[in-house]
Enzyme design. Structure first.
Site, PDB file in Angstrom:
ATOM      1  CG  HIS A 252      34.754  67.854  55.633  1.00 54.34           C
ATOM      2  ND1 HIS A 252      36.015  68.232  55.273  1.00 54.34           N
ATOM      3  CD2 HIS A 252      34.313  68.794  56.492  1.00 54.34           C
ATOM      4  CE1 HIS A 252      36.335  69.372  55.897  1.00 54.34           C
ATOM      5  NE2 HIS A 252      35.317  69.714  56.648  1.00 54.34           N
TER       6      HIS A 252
ATOM      7  N   PRO B  92      50.782  59.679  56.245  1.00 52.81           N
ATOM      8  CG  PRO B  92      51.408  61.864  56.797  1.00 52.81           C
ATOM      9  CD  PRO B  92      51.969  60.514  56.488  1.00 52.81           C
TER      10      PRO B  92
ATOM     11  CE1 TYR C  24      42.781  64.678  51.161  1.00 50.71           C
ATOM     12  CE2 TYR C  24      45.044  63.925  51.423  1.00 50.71           C
ATOM     13  CZ  TYR C  24      43.758  64.012  51.892  1.00 50.71           C
ATOM     14  OH  TYR C  24      43.426  63.428  53.091  1.00 50.71           O
TER      15      TYR C  24
ATOM     16  CE  LYS D 111      41.607  55.151  54.991  1.00 55.49           C
ATOM     17  NZ  LYS D 111      40.359  55.793  55.327  1.00 55.49           N
TER      18      LYS D 111
ATOM     19  CE1 TYR E  91      41.207  61.134  52.249  1.00 50.75           C
ATOM     20  CE2 TYR E  91      39.003  61.700  53.006  1.00 50.75           C
ATOM     21  CZ  TYR E  91      40.356  61.981  52.913  1.00 50.75           C
ATOM     22  OH  TYR E  91      40.840  63.126  53.491  1.00 50.75           O
TER      23      TYR E  91
HETATM   24  C1  PHB Z   1      44.652  66.658  59.094  1.00 49.50           C
HETATM   25  O1  PHB Z   1      43.595  67.310  59.152  1.00 49.50           O
HETATM   26  O2  PHB Z   1      45.583  66.860  59.889  1.00 49.50           O
HETATM   27  C2  PHB Z   1      44.828  65.654  58.025  1.00 49.50           C
HETATM   28  C3  PHB Z   1      43.781  65.402  57.152  1.00 49.50           C
HETATM   29  C4  PHB Z   1      43.948  64.483  56.137  1.00 49.50           C
HETATM   30  C5  PHB Z   1      45.149  63.830  55.980  1.00 49.50           C
HETATM   31  C6  PHB Z   1      46.196  64.061  56.865  1.00 49.50           C
HETATM   32  C7  PHB Z   1      46.035  64.991  57.878  1.00 49.50           C
HETATM   33  O3  PHB Z   1      45.317  62.971  54.945  1.00 49.50           O
END
Ligand code: PHB
Ligand code: APR
Length: 392
Positions: free
Chosen positions: A72, A291, A200, A295, A382
């Site tokens: 990505h 989460p 997000y 990280k 990130y």
């Molecule tokens: C996930 O793909 O499970 C995932 C991705 C980003 C995050 C948390 C979990 O911030």
């Protein structure tokens, strides 16, 4: 039994350590309290920083990740009914990779077994002794028999609920902690992701995250109560809530059968130092992040790179890197602790938030998505800051 490095825990941290040491000719034994099947099927996060993917690639376990992982170059932030892209690669030159943590675990177990390295699954009652002596030992029960493994060093890679940390004498560790008044309800669904990138979303009804595992598997999370009753969440209710909280995109989410659901607690935690005598803590055994910034796994991989390099140096007669293990990890740990807390605070609904607090969140989101400088700061955190040179 005797080995050079005794490793407790066959999560990504413990398995990667065994793998990196093996490549340097250092023997280890991994002890795990669960079964192989359990650790290979445990669904966790799945976002690898480029630095993490590079470590796996360079150490010879990246073959399947290269084929199946999804690269990505950006993420979407949604708020106030509109979507904004953070162009991670344009801003930082780095990318991220979607590849499930349990896939990393499977690849590392396969590599370990291929070279004949021992992993003792389903051991219980792990105990550590002689941590401040020259030869510490791990004892455990395996198939009803008590075993004892003498080692030069012990790596405590046994995660949040592990026991290794508890063998450090009282008064040595300082604990830093923050609880959040919410959790994430996570699902895995047989549905093709409609967005190419992660979303997000900050919404009045709570945060939502839209992510994926493959072109046919959607993963998604909804902010919920820490003691949320899963039984109250039918598939219909979950999809309805996802549609509402993720609104603002051009396409409607594709629904599909929900094949897994669970509640993930949210916590920030760090223990300092991450070492005592000949015991070194790594990954979730030493620190937890919520989460939101993905990280956890990435920090575990960084700890292990620092630890493996320090152990290799120690076996060559140079112990100073081992002595500085904790200090070298903690700089990155605290950066990630801040970033995860910051993302969590910006995107979640906190009970009792007043309109002033909401305006602050929105002002921050507008700044991050509107200013190139702010977006770059978010993007570099990130995607993961480059590893520091460890030779120093
Ligand atoms: C996930 O793909 O499970 C995932 C991705 C980003 C995050 C948390 C979990 O911030
Ligand atoms: N004895 C032996 N093994 C143990 C014990 C014990 N007493 N307690 C826990 N374990 C095992 C767990 O079953 C697990 O397989 O230690 C392993 C720890 O692995 P993880 O929890 O995956 O932690 P870590 O390897 O540090 O990886 C960090 O995991 O929690 C996620 O999101 C987090 O992605 C991050 C990553």
């Amino acid at each position: 039994m005797r080995t050079q490095v005794g490793i407790v825990g066959a999560g990504p941290a413990g398995l990667l350590l065994a793998h990196l040491l093996e490549r340097e000719g250092i023997e280890s034994v991994v002890l795990e309290d669960r079964s192989r099947r359990y650790v290979e099927e445990r669904v966790r996060a799945g976002l690898l920083e480029q630095g993490t993917a590079d470590v796996l690639e360079r150490s010879g376990v990246g073959e399947r990740m290269r084929r199946e992982g999804l690269v990505h170059h950006g993420i979407e932030l949604r708020f106030d009914g509109a979507s904004h892209r953070i162009a991670i690669t344009d801003l930082t030159g780095r990318s991220i990779m979607i590849y499930g943590q349990q896939e990393v675990v499977k690849d590392l177990i396969a590599a370990r077994l291929a070279c004949g390295g021992p992993i003792l699954f389903e051991v219980s009652d792990v105990a550590l002794e002689g941590l401040d002596a020259r030869s510490p030992a791990i004892s455990a029960t395996q198939a009803g028999t008590r075993i004892r493994i003498e080692c030069d060093y012990i790596a405590g890679c046994d995660g949040t609920h592990g026991v290794c940390r508890g063998f450090i004498p009282g008064g040595v560790l300082t604990h830093f902690e923050r609880e959040y008044p919410f959790a994430w309800l996570g699902i895995l669904a047989k549905a093709p992701p409609v967005s190419h990138e992660l979303i997000y979303s900050r919404h009045q009804r709570g945060f939502a995250l839209y992510t994926m595992r493959s072109p046919s598997l959607t993963r998604a999370y909804l902010q919920c109560k820490p003691d949320e009753d899963l039984a109250a969440w039918s598939d219909r209710r979950i999809w309805d809530e996802l549609h509402v909280r993720l609104q603002g995109g051009a396409k409607r989410l594709e629904e599909g059968e929900i094949v897994l659901r669970g509640v993930t607690p949210m916590r920030s935690y760090v223990c300092e130092p991450m070492q005592y005598g000949r015991l070194f803590l790594a990954g979730d055994a030493a620190h937890i992040v919520p989460p939101t910034g993905a990280k956890g796994l990435n920090l575990a991989v960084h700890d292990i790179c620092v630890l493996a390099q320090a152990l290799v140096a120690a076996y060559r007669g140079e112990r100073s890197l081992l002595e500085r293990y904790s200090e070298r990890c903690l700089r990155r740990v605290w950066r990630a602790e801040h970033f995860s807390w910051w993302m969590t605070s910006m995107l979640h609904r906190f009970d009792g938030d007043d309109p002033f607090q909401e305006r602050l969140q929105l002002a921050q989101l507008e700044y991050v998505t509107g200013s190139r400088a702010a977006a770059t700061s978010m993007a570099e955190n990130y995607a993961g800051l480059p590893y520091e040179e460890h030779g120093r």
